[in-house]
Design an enzyme around this catalytic site. Sequence first.
Site, short mmCIF file in Angstrom:
data_model
loop_
_atom_site.label_atom_id
_atom_site.label_comp_id
_atom_site.label_asym_id
_atom_site.label_seq_id
_atom_site.Cartn_x
_atom_site.Cartn_y
_atom_site.Cartn_z
N PRO A 17 1.59 1.74 -10.19
CA PRO A 17 2.87 2.01 -9.53
C PRO A 17 3.21 1.04 -8.41
O PRO A 17 2.35 0.63 -7.63
CB PRO A 17 2.70 3.43 -8.96
CG PRO A 17 1.23 3.67 -8.94
CD PRO A 17 0.66 2.87 -10.08
N ASN A 18 4.49 0.72 -8.37
CA ASN A 18 5.13 -0.11 -7.34
C ASN A 18 4.81 -1.60 -7.44
O ASN A 18 5.41 -2.41 -6.73
CB ASN A 18 4.78 0.40 -5.93
CG ASN A 18 5.31 1.81 -5.71
OD1 ASN A 18 6.48 2.07 -5.95
ND2 ASN A 18 4.44 2.72 -5.29
N ARG A 25 9.19 -7.25 -1.83
CA ARG A 25 9.06 -6.36 -0.66
C ARG A 25 7.66 -6.56 -0.06
O ARG A 25 6.72 -6.90 -0.78
CB ARG A 25 9.19 -4.88 -1.06
CG ARG A 25 10.51 -4.49 -1.66
CD ARG A 25 11.48 -4.05 -0.56
NE ARG A 25 12.66 -3.41 -1.13
CZ ARG A 25 13.67 -4.07 -1.68
NH1 ARG A 25 13.65 -5.37 -1.74
NH2 ARG A 25 14.72 -3.42 -2.16
N ASN A 81 -5.15 -3.07 -12.06
CA ASN A 81 -4.82 -2.76 -10.68
C ASN A 81 -4.04 -1.46 -10.76
O ASN A 81 -2.85 -1.45 -11.09
CB ASN A 81 -3.98 -3.85 -10.02
CG ASN A 81 -3.69 -3.52 -8.57
OD1 ASN A 81 -3.98 -2.42 -8.10
ND2 ASN A 81 -3.11 -4.48 -7.85
N ALA A 84 -1.81 2.75 -6.15
CA ALA A 84 -2.18 3.96 -5.40
C ALA A 84 -2.96 4.95 -6.26
O ALA A 84 -3.73 5.77 -5.72
CB ALA A 84 -0.93 4.60 -4.83
N ARG A 114 -8.19 -1.59 5.10
CA ARG A 114 -6.94 -0.85 5.29
C ARG A 114 -7.22 0.63 5.65
O ARG A 114 -8.31 0.96 6.09
CB ARG A 114 -6.07 -1.02 4.04
CG ARG A 114 -5.75 -2.49 3.74
CD ARG A 114 -4.79 -2.66 2.60
NE ARG A 114 -3.50 -2.07 2.90
CZ ARG A 114 -2.55 -1.84 1.98
NH1 ARG A 114 -2.76 -2.17 0.72
NH2 ARG A 114 -1.41 -1.29 2.33
#
Length: 156
Positions: A17-18, A25, A81, A84, A114
């Site tokens: 996702p994303n 972005r 990958n 999330a 992170r």
Amino acid sequence: MSNPNWSLLSLLVLHGPNLNLLGRREPGIYGSVTLDEINQLLEQDAQKLQAKVFARQSNHEGILVDAIHEALGQHQGILINAGAYTHTSVALRDALAGVAIPTVEVHLSNIYQREAFRHHSYIAPIAIGQISGFGAESYRLGLQALVHHLRKLDTG
Ligand code: CA2
């Protein structure tokens, strides 16, 4: 006679996702390279490694699970990958464990530098290995490691 060690490998590249937003972005965290550019780099690298990559991106967990199931009998390795879902998805882990196709987990960012919730991966324990923190290069290193692992399996 053809050397089975150098037969063409078919590899599934899965983006979670994303990741479709890459390069458009948050370049400070994820860099300015787009997903299409990463896929092109992987296609070029794969050609040199006598492999072919088939890349898919989805924002939906079930679609990623289906793609993993469909890899059975089609692909010899998976480069993923999971975005999330890395940190949340037992379903993705079960799918990868279920098909038992050698898998390398990659991340653009160093997930251990992170937030604490990114430090745990459901996928890592069932993957051959994980590469994290090298931007687009993580994918390229992951591809190389996956092919190396599969060729090693070939020779026994
Ligand atoms: O570092 C990675 O590759 C991650 O898998 C990226 C995920 C994140 O949830 C993981 O913890 C680490 C997020 C991907 C989001 O990608 C975006 C790209 C551009 C703009 C916004 C999000």
